[in-house]
Write an enzyme that holds these catalytic residues in place. Sequence first.
Site, PDB file in Angstrom:
ATOM      1  N   SER A 106     -16.939  -6.217  53.805  1.00 28.24           N
ATOM      2  CA  SER A 106     -16.580  -5.299  52.724  1.00 28.24           C
ATOM      3  C   SER A 106     -16.549  -6.045  51.393  1.00 28.24           C
ATOM      4  O   SER A 106     -17.038  -5.544  50.382  1.00 28.24           O
ATOM      5  CB  SER A 106     -15.238  -4.628  53.005  1.00 28.24           C
ATOM      6  OG  SER A 106     -14.254  -5.578  53.316  1.00 28.24           O
ATOM      7  N   SER A 115     -14.872   1.151  47.477  1.00 27.27           N
ATOM      8  CA  SER A 115     -14.476   0.633  46.166  1.00 27.27           C
ATOM      9  C   SER A 115     -13.283   1.377  45.584  1.00 27.27           C
ATOM     10  O   SER A 115     -12.361   0.768  45.047  1.00 27.27           O
ATOM     11  CB  SER A 115     -15.657   0.686  45.192  1.00 27.27           C
ATOM     12  OG  SER A 115     -16.577  -0.341  45.495  1.00 27.27           O
ATOM     13  N   ASN A 126     -20.270  -6.597  50.427  1.00 26.16           N
ATOM     14  CA  ASN A 126     -21.243  -5.509  50.347  1.00 26.16           C
ATOM     15  C   ASN A 126     -20.726  -4.159  49.871  1.00 26.16           C
ATOM     16  O   ASN A 126     -21.518  -3.298  49.528  1.00 26.16           O
ATOM     17  CB  ASN A 126     -21.883  -5.297  51.718  1.00 26.16           C
ATOM     18  CG  ASN A 126     -22.612  -6.521  52.194  1.00 26.16           C
ATOM     19  OD1 ASN A 126     -23.505  -7.021  51.514  1.00 26.16           O
ATOM     20  ND2 ASN A 126     -22.226  -7.027  53.347  1.00 26.16           N
ATOM     21  N   TYR A 127     -19.419  -3.976  49.876  1.00 34.37           N
ATOM     22  CA  TYR A 127     -18.921  -2.636  49.556  1.00 34.37           C
ATOM     23  C   TYR A 127     -17.998  -2.553  48.347  1.00 34.37           C
ATOM     24  O   TYR A 127     -17.814  -1.485  47.792  1.00 34.37           O
ATOM     25  CB  TYR A 127     -18.191  -2.049  50.771  1.00 34.37           C
ATOM     26  CG  TYR A 127     -19.135  -1.668  51.869  1.00 34.37           C
ATOM     27  CD1 TYR A 127     -19.905  -0.519  51.759  1.00 34.37           C
ATOM     28  CD2 TYR A 127     -19.283  -2.453  52.997  1.00 34.37           C
ATOM     29  CE1 TYR A 127     -20.792  -0.165  52.754  1.00 34.37           C
ATOM     30  CE2 TYR A 127     -20.171  -2.109  54.006  1.00 34.37           C
ATOM     31  CZ  TYR A 127     -20.923  -0.958  53.873  1.00 34.37           C
ATOM     32  OH  TYR A 127     -21.801  -0.612  54.865  1.00 34.37           O
ATOM     33  N   LEU A 128     -17.385  -3.653  47.996  1.00 33.90           N
ATOM     34  CA  LEU A 128     -16.395  -3.596  46.930  1.00 33.90           C
ATOM     35  C   LEU A 128     -17.003  -4.033  45.607  1.00 33.90           C
ATOM     36  O   LEU A 128     -17.480  -5.169  45.481  1.00 33.90           O
ATOM     37  CB  LEU A 128     -15.216  -4.499  47.281  1.00 33.90           C
ATOM     38  CG  LEU A 128     -14.551  -4.138  48.607  1.00 33.90           C
ATOM     39  CD1 LEU A 128     -13.460  -5.132  48.949  1.00 33.90           C
ATOM     40  CD2 LEU A 128     -13.994  -2.723  48.546  1.00 33.90           C
TER      41      LEU A 128
END
Length: 630
Positions: A584, A460, A587-589
């Site tokens: 990403s 992030s 799930n990640y940002l």
Amino acid sequence: PRKEKRGKIKEKKSKEEKKEKRKKNKKKSDEEETPQKTQKRKSKEGEENNNNKKAKKEDKKEETENKWKWWEEEKKEDGVKWTQLEHRGPYFAPLYEPLPDDVQFYYDGKPLKLSLATEEIATFYAKMLDHEYTTKEIFQNNFFNDWRKEMTSKEQKIIKDLDKCDFREIHKYFVDKSEARKALSKEEKQKLKEESDKIQEEYGYCILDGHREKIGNFKTEPPGLFRGRGDHPKMGMLKKRIMPEDVVINCSKDSKIPEPPEGHKWKEVRFDNTVTWLASWTENIQNTLKYIMLNPSSKLKGEKDWQKYEVARRLKDVVHKIRAQYRADWKSKEMKKRQRAVALYFIDKLALRAGNEKEEGETADTVGCCSLRVEHIKLHPNLDGQEHVVEFDFLGKDSIRYYNKVSVEKMVFKNLQLFMKNKNPADDLFDRLNTSILNRHLQSLMDGLSAKVFRTYNASITLQEQLKALTNSEDNVAGKLLSYNRANRAVAILCNHQRSTPKTFEKSMQNLQIKIDAKKQQVEEAQQELKKAEDEFEDTKDAKAEANVEKKKKLLKRLEEQLAKLNVQATDKEENKQIALGTSKLNYLDPRISIAWCKKFGVPIEKIYNKTQREKFAWAIDMADEDFEF
DNA sequence: CCTGAGACTTGGAAGAATTTTG
DNA sequence: CAAAATTCTTCCAAGTCTCAGG
């Protein structure tokens, strides 16, 4: 019940409050729509039948009106996930349909009629005939073993060698069948769609605390052959059909308890409000549980997602301290601490996964940080002009290769040399460390901290920084989107999210190049024509000629813009060849970073999130403004 | 501490639907 | 309008991490 009421009242109130806001938003986004799009829509209007359109419109309205803004409600007490949960249970995979009589299986060149159960399993294999899997020995052996177990004793006596089995006719039958399905008429396809919509409507939703919520996977997995990823020792094994007798139902006591299919019983019905699943069963390959859970757009998933990003944001406040500490620990007298500190450095700097131990022989041989072995790294005191280079080469999750050469701090390098001393290639690099030790340590540094939080945090924060660095407010929307994709890509590379190059890549790249060349040609022609028009105006000075100059100028500008857009597309495509952005993004940002960016630079959110993604991130879209900082 | 069960997130590929192109 | 290309959705495997119980 009390809680529920409060929720409802609140919802109503907030609805009123937000009505104004929504109106404004709507206006804004309407204005922002490109003229092109509106035009398209208008031209469609004529052809399309009115009924359909109306229905669509109402659909859309409902979507915005009925959304449950759970993020405006008070949180439930710890550990309790719901007070009401009602659903229909899973939708079971369709029963096996026997092959028609003229489709035959052959053994040793002779047709052989199989028993129903044996035939069903044969079709699993037959369907995969042109897949690489079926050429692998492990796959073949596992399949044949499991298949023989299900045969009648008579069949067992005949069928002793897979090489003598001929599935080709069965294979062809399924290929033809799928072709036929593709070739169905519009009406027939429509009918099929309606049927599946009906099932979705009936089984695809549940009631959670008074709200209708979408379920993620409401169907049981059909039987088939297990396909692991990478070198999986169990590939080809038979995945058995799930029966109601295998299924545990979870719902609330006072709800309408789902009916098992006729003539069947559930394994168990329980009322556990500390978990989020609606149904579960044990899968026979790895003997692990599978669950039916809610869709990402649901409260249960959304709240957790939001919380995940809040934990990552808390890490931002202490990460400097943690980094200072693990640097200090590189010199610790305790081997255990040193290993922990080096591993944490890798997790932080390279976004490696934690790396739990796995049972040998049960799964493909893959590793993460804590489970790295000596054979997975090479140390180069000097390489390509850099000092202290560590060369990583291992298979990570899903057997995706991680290959990277990294120049590390001297102390890390020395520690690695120490850890590797007198070890065999197959020995653990961090022999005094595992994920539970590491995570216990991390928990002591910050509440809720575990290894995976570093991945979320670094992903992030990287997006935020990259967006800041790359976005040019002068760019048009296409240019800004390229910047966004590049920022996204930086994260995907960090997290090693790879994909195989799409089969059509080369060809589509060529096509794009052809288009670019053609456009260049057009631009040149337009330039010449403009020149000509200008000359003419010079000569005649009349109004008609002047108008012509303006016209040619406009044309040239439009063509140049189109060319620029194509070039951007080509760049984007090339850079994205082997990178998978989806994981990403999903799930990640922290979605609030992207939304803030959209708002700040006037990019419509639909350009970066499709409908499903907007549903998943509804909480973020509602709460993030352009000033949001991760 | 260690182990295994359980619950939940993360992952790319394949298949389906939609859009673009010729 | 059909075929090709692209995008979206589904599928289900494979991770992470916590907790109970010895």
